[in-house]
Write an enzyme that holds these catalytic residues in place. Structure first.
Site, short mmCIF file in Angstrom:
data_model
loop_
_atom_site.label_atom_id
_atom_site.label_comp_id
_atom_site.label_asym_id
_atom_site.label_seq_id
_atom_site.Cartn_x
_atom_site.Cartn_y
_atom_site.Cartn_z
N ASP A 12 -26.29 -12.53 -3.89
CA ASP A 12 -25.91 -11.17 -4.31
C ASP A 12 -24.62 -10.78 -3.61
OD1 ASP A 12 -28.23 -11.17 -5.80
OD2 ASP A 12 -29.41 -10.24 -4.20
N LYS A 34 -30.38 -18.19 -6.51
CA LYS A 34 -30.48 -17.21 -7.60
C LYS A 34 -29.11 -16.56 -7.80
CE LYS A 34 -32.09 -12.95 -7.10
NZ LYS A 34 -31.09 -12.03 -7.75
N ASP A 62 -30.69 -14.94 -13.17
CA ASP A 62 -31.50 -13.72 -13.21
C ASP A 62 -30.91 -12.72 -14.21
OD1 ASP A 62 -33.49 -11.95 -12.56
OD2 ASP A 62 -32.58 -11.30 -10.68
N TRP A 63 -31.00 -13.05 -15.49
CA TRP A 63 -30.43 -12.21 -16.53
C TRP A 63 -31.30 -11.00 -16.86
CZ3 TRP A 63 -25.66 -12.29 -18.45
CH2 TRP A 63 -24.90 -13.47 -18.37
N LYS A 64 -32.61 -11.10 -16.65
CA LYS A 64 -33.55 -10.03 -17.03
C LYS A 64 -33.31 -9.59 -18.48
CE LYS A 64 -34.23 -8.12 -12.37
NZ LYS A 64 -33.18 -8.84 -11.61
N LEU A 65 -33.34 -10.54 -19.39
CA LEU A 65 -33.07 -10.26 -20.79
C LEU A 65 -34.09 -9.27 -21.36
CD1 LEU A 65 -32.37 -13.89 -22.06
CD2 LEU A 65 -30.68 -12.14 -21.47
N HIS A 66 -33.59 -8.33 -22.16
CA HIS A 66 -34.46 -7.35 -22.81
C HIS A 66 -33.71 -6.82 -24.04
CE1 HIS A 66 -37.27 -3.61 -22.30
NE2 HIS A 66 -37.49 -4.28 -23.41
N ASP A 67 -34.13 -7.31 -25.22
CA ASP A 67 -33.47 -6.92 -26.47
C ASP A 67 -34.42 -7.26 -27.60
OD1 ASP A 67 -31.51 -6.26 -28.42
OD2 ASP A 67 -29.90 -7.07 -27.19
N GLY A 69 -36.09 -9.48 -30.55
CA GLY A 69 -36.49 -10.86 -30.44
C GLY A 69 -35.41 -11.87 -30.76
N ALA A 70 -34.67 -11.64 -31.86
CA ALA A 70 -33.66 -12.61 -32.27
C ALA A 70 -32.57 -12.76 -31.22
CB ALA A 70 -33.04 -12.17 -33.60
N THR A 117 -39.03 -4.61 -7.67
CA THR A 117 -39.51 -4.33 -6.31
C THR A 117 -38.83 -3.12 -5.69
OG1 THR A 117 -37.96 -6.01 -5.50
CG2 THR A 117 -40.25 -6.67 -5.79
N ARG A 182 -39.00 -10.20 3.41
CA ARG A 182 -38.20 -9.90 4.59
C ARG A 182 -38.86 -10.52 5.82
NH1 ARG A 182 -35.26 -8.65 1.14
NH2 ARG A 182 -34.01 -6.75 0.86
N GLN A 191 -35.53 -2.31 -1.03
CA GLN A 191 -36.82 -2.77 -1.50
C GLN A 191 -37.93 -1.86 -1.00
OE1 GLN A 191 -36.91 -5.17 -3.61
NE2 GLN A 191 -34.92 -6.12 -3.35
N ARG A 212 -30.19 -10.88 1.46
CA ARG A 212 -29.47 -10.36 2.62
C ARG A 212 -29.91 -10.92 3.96
NH1 ARG A 212 -29.64 -4.37 0.14
NH2 ARG A 212 -31.45 -5.38 -0.77
#
Length: 238
Positions: A12, A34, A62-67, A69-70, A117, A182, A191, A212
């Protein structure tokens, strides 16, 4: 143990150059990284992910895709075709099912993000949820198992419940990847739901994501080694 494969270090950092320098400083002390949205969105961010794999590292995008379905199916296929070990999507049934289709037949494993988190029960209430974090995680773990994803991302505090659900479903190979880890005495940062490495593994986590506490340390290689030493006391699952 040097380079415990259960330890994933989160890069990060503000630039690809800073991330590359960090990997060079850690050397063979870490084998799994990551890469989050900050780096993936930078010019050369995805290429850097491929560079790490070419160097023999495992990579978690770590894209955290959310859209719809296609779009998720196409994005998951594109990421998998480029080479990726772990890919995150949000734990919404249509999203998870589409990602499983998109990554099918590749080596990319799909992780469903349950509840971030950084969110507390009070935060969830403010957003509009009527469930606690633990209740919402349990519901989403069940849906993730039904959708056939490879694992979930959840806080260490929900890892035991997630592991029990996976075992009950006959999925001992189900991945439970826990951020919010941690070492004892470390700053919690942003967090809310955290635990030590040993606590997270004992609760049923398969992998730990630490950023971190490693990357902000003056000697990141030594910091990673200390965490790996704590983890070595806990036998790997399977």
């Amino acid at each position: 143990m040097l380079n415990d494969p259960r330890l994933i270090v989160g890069l990060d950092l503000p630039s690809v150059e800073a991330a590359r320098d960090m990997v060079d400083r850690i050397g063979d002390g870490v084998g799994f990284y990551k890469i989050g949205l900050t780096l993936l969105a930078r010019p050369g961010g995805v290429a850097f992910a491929h560079e790490l794999r070419a160097r023999g590292k495992q990579v978690f995008q770590d894209w955290k895709l959310h859209d719809i379905g296609a779009q998720v199916e196409g994005a998951a296929r594109a990421v998998a075709d480029g080479g990726c070990d772990l890919l995150t999507v949000h734990a919404q049934p249509q999203v998870m099912t589409a990602a499983v289709r998109g990554a099918g037949g590749t080596g990319t494993r799909i992780l469903a993000v349950t509840v971030l988190t950084s969110l507390s029960d009070a935060d969830l209430k403010d957003i509009g949820y009527g469930a606690t974090a633990a209740e919402l995680v349990a519901k989403r773990v069940g849906q993730a198992l039904d959708c056939g994803v490879d694992g979930v991302v959840s806080s260490p505090l929900e890892a035991a419940a997630a592991r029990a659900m996976a075992d009950a479903a006959g999925r001992p190979d189900f991945l439970i990847v826990t951020p919010g880890v941690r070492p004892a005495g470390a700053d919690r940062g942003d967090q809310q739901r955290v635990a030590t490495p040993a606590e997270a593994l004992n609760a049923g986590a398969s992998h730990l994501v630490v950023a971190r506490p490693v990357t902000a340390d003056p000697d990141p290689r030594a910091a990673a080694a200390r965490i790996a030493a704590e983890m070595s006391a806990i036998r790997p699952r399977g």
